[in-house]
Design an enzyme around this catalytic site. Structure first.
Site, short mmCIF file in Angstrom:
data_model
loop_
_atom_site.label_atom_id
_atom_site.label_comp_id
_atom_site.label_asym_id
_atom_site.label_seq_id
_atom_site.Cartn_x
_atom_site.Cartn_y
_atom_site.Cartn_z
NE ARG A 94 -3.79 -1.26 -0.05
CZ ARG A 94 -4.95 -1.60 0.49
NH1 ARG A 94 -5.02 -2.46 1.46
NH2 ARG A 94 -6.08 -1.08 0.05
CD GLN B 62 -2.30 6.41 -3.28
OE1 GLN B 62 -2.01 7.35 -4.02
NE2 GLN B 62 -2.54 6.56 -2.01
CG ASP C 224 -4.45 -0.72 -3.67
OD1 ASP C 224 -5.05 -1.80 -3.62
OD2 ASP C 224 -4.06 -0.11 -2.67
CB SER D 179 -7.69 1.07 -3.27
OG SER D 179 -6.82 1.07 -2.18
CE1 TYR E 75 -4.24 -4.00 4.47
CE2 TYR E 75 -1.87 -4.28 4.28
CZ TYR E 75 -3.12 -4.17 3.70
OH TYR E 75 -3.24 -4.22 2.34
P1 NAD Z 1 -9.09 -3.67 5.25
O1 NAD Z 1 -10.07 -4.00 4.19
O2 NAD Z 1 -7.91 -4.54 5.43
O3 NAD Z 1 -9.83 -3.55 6.67
C1 NAD Z 1 -10.93 -2.68 6.84
C2 NAD Z 1 -10.81 -1.91 8.14
O4 NAD Z 1 -11.17 -2.76 9.23
C3 NAD Z 1 -9.41 -1.37 8.46
O5 NAD Z 1 -9.47 0.03 8.62
C4 NAD Z 1 -9.06 -2.08 9.77
O6 NAD Z 1 -8.30 -1.24 10.64
C5 NAD Z 1 -10.42 -2.37 10.35
N1 NAD Z 1 -10.43 -3.43 11.37
C6 NAD Z 1 -9.75 -4.61 11.37
N2 NAD Z 1 -10.01 -5.31 12.49
C7 NAD Z 1 -10.90 -4.57 13.21
C8 NAD Z 1 -11.56 -4.77 14.46
N3 NAD Z 1 -11.35 -5.87 15.20
N4 NAD Z 1 -12.41 -3.80 14.88
C9 NAD Z 1 -12.63 -2.68 14.14
N5 NAD Z 1 -12.03 -2.44 12.97
C10 NAD Z 1 -11.18 -3.37 12.50
O7 NAD Z 1 -8.61 -2.17 5.04
P2 NAD Z 1 -8.22 -1.44 3.67
O8 NAD Z 1 -9.37 -0.74 3.12
O9 NAD Z 1 -7.50 -2.41 2.81
O10 NAD Z 1 -7.21 -0.36 4.21
C11 NAD Z 1 -6.13 -0.77 5.02
C12 NAD Z 1 -5.15 0.34 5.17
O11 NAD Z 1 -4.45 0.58 3.95
C13 NAD Z 1 -5.70 1.70 5.57
O12 NAD Z 1 -4.77 2.25 6.47
C14 NAD Z 1 -5.72 2.49 4.30
O13 NAD Z 1 -5.66 3.88 4.54
C15 NAD Z 1 -4.44 1.97 3.69
N6 NAD Z 1 -4.39 2.16 2.25
C16 NAD Z 1 -3.27 2.72 1.70
C17 NAD Z 1 -3.19 2.87 0.33
C18 NAD Z 1 -1.98 3.45 -0.31
O14 NAD Z 1 -1.30 4.26 0.28
N7 NAD Z 1 -1.65 3.04 -1.52
C19 NAD Z 1 -4.23 2.44 -0.49
C20 NAD Z 1 -5.34 1.87 0.11
C21 NAD Z 1 -5.41 1.71 1.48
#
Ligand code: NAD
Length: 377
Positions: free
Chosen positions: A121, A126, A129, A132, A229
């Protein structure tokens, strides 16, 4: 190079891995693109549109794959499909690497298989991805699915017959899907609350006009849970979270759960007792259904109504319900990813590239995923 786009085989998988827009770009680079007839039908792309973009059409999967150097898919190849690949071909798709039983078979076929869900990530990644682009769609579609099952209005309405209260929506897990669910529910006029184990999400939730529900955390827990994560939390944290969730769940009309932990079963956030304490007519949309679900009563792929009148929706693959846009974004992600290897001059797999190294799960006759030498282990 010859690039193949087979039709997806998994029931309900309406997406396709290339669109006329991406085919045109591949053809302009001097490559040959073969699309299996009907591959784009459920994404609103007729065969003729691929032909107009410069692709040839193949009558079936076997003939599409027979001479393909590169294969683009949405879902991982199944055992019987692996035999149809040309030995040594490159395959790019979602690969479900943590639970894929066919890694050895892919290695035996000398496939260079890329698992798009392992893409780091990072800023550079991006535009490639797929998690996303697809989770964003899942968050949007989850809210629309909720409105389908919820027997009331979302916005507040003041009518001559009286006032209707706005729906209270609780979003659990504020990653890409959760943020889009908040934005979509707000646009529909709901009152929105959200919670996440990562304290850094508070600011994002508030910037969308929703209220953040903060589970009390020790300083050690805060430091440990503020990565990109979520990590698996302690039993004590889970108890504190459950207490708070019960209170807010009882007041909610709609709950959308999105919590995932890569490579693990989805964490349980809503117990059967909490569902029994919810109001009749309320709705739970469990976006994590495919990974086992965040609600104890979720049955993946099914919609059920409890004795106390709560609808629990375990519909899987929400992006496929918005197949045309999901496919266009997925196809663009894959094209950008391919451009790390593919150019007008040919094909180079450079393992020094961190994005390629992190996603390559089988190569040169060996399984790389899970091996100590592999960055994805
Ligand atoms: P994900 O689909 O892996 O998880 C969804 C959300 O559930 C996450 O925010 C996680 O913290 C939350 N979660 C997990 N266990 C939990 C619990 N027990 N109780 C409550 N919440 C819980 O998440 P995602 O959409 O893939 O995003 C993960 C991370 O990656 C985020 O920090 C996002 O900002 C980041 N991200 C970065 C980029 C990039 O820079 N290229 C792109 C996309 C996402």
């Amino acid at each position: 190079m010859q690039i193949a786009i087979p039709a997806e085989r998994l029931a309900g998988e309406a997406r396709v891995a290339a669109t006329p827009e991406t085919v045109k770009k591949l053809v302009a680079m001097g490559h040959t693109v073969v699309v299996e007839s009907g591959a784009g039908r459920l994404s609103a792309v007729p065969d003729a549109a691929y032909a107009d973009a410069g692709a040839s059409l193949a009558a079936n999967r076997a003939s599409a794959l027979a001479n393909a150097d590169i294969v683009l898919q949405v879902r991982p190849p199944e055992a019987d499909q692996i035999a149809e690949f040309k030995t040594g071909a490159t395959v790019v798709s979602l690969m479900n690497p943590y639970a894929n039983p066919h890694l050895a078979a892919m290695a035996a076929k000398k496939l260079s298989a890329f698992a798009m869900e392992l893409l780091p990530r990072t800023t550079r990644a991006q535009s490639m991805d797929v998690l996303s682009s697809q989770n964003n769609i899942a968050g949007y579609r989850a809210v629309l699915l909720a409105t389908h099952y919820y027997p009331r209005f979302m916005p507040m309405l003041m009518t001559a017959a009286g006032t209707v209260k706005p729906a209270r929506v609780l979003i659990m897990g504020v990653g890409v899907a959760g943020l889009q669910a908040i934005a979509t529910a707000k646009r529909l006029g709901a009152v929105v609350e959200a919670t996440d184990v990562r304290p850094s999400t508070k600011e994002q939730v508030e910037s969308l006009g929703a209220k953040f529900i903060e589970v009390p955390m020790t300083d050690e827990e805060k430091a440990a849970s503020d990565g990109v994560y979520a990590k698996e939390m302690s039993d004590d944290y889970k108890r504190r979270q459950a207490e708070l969730v019960t209170k807010h769940a009882m007041a909610a009309d709609i709950i959308i759960t999105t919590a995932l932990i890569p490579g693990k079963k989805a964490p349980q956030l809503i117990s059967a007792e909490v569902v029994r304490a919810m109001k009749p007519g309320s709705v739970i949309i469990d976006i994590a259904a495919e990974a086992g679900g965040n609600c104890a009563l979720t049955v993946p792929g099914e919609v059920s109504v409890t004795d106390n009148g709560v609808t629990v929706v375990g519909t899987t693959n929400l992006p496929a319900l918005v197949a045309a846009d999901a496919s266009s974004l997925y196809a663009r992600n894959l094209l950008t990813f391919l451009s790390l290897m593919l150019s007008k001059d040919g094909f180079t797999l450079n393992l020094e590239d961190d994005l390629l190294a992190a996603t390559l799960i089988t190569h040169d006759g060996a399984v790389r995923f899970g091996q100590p030498s592999s960055p994805s282990a």
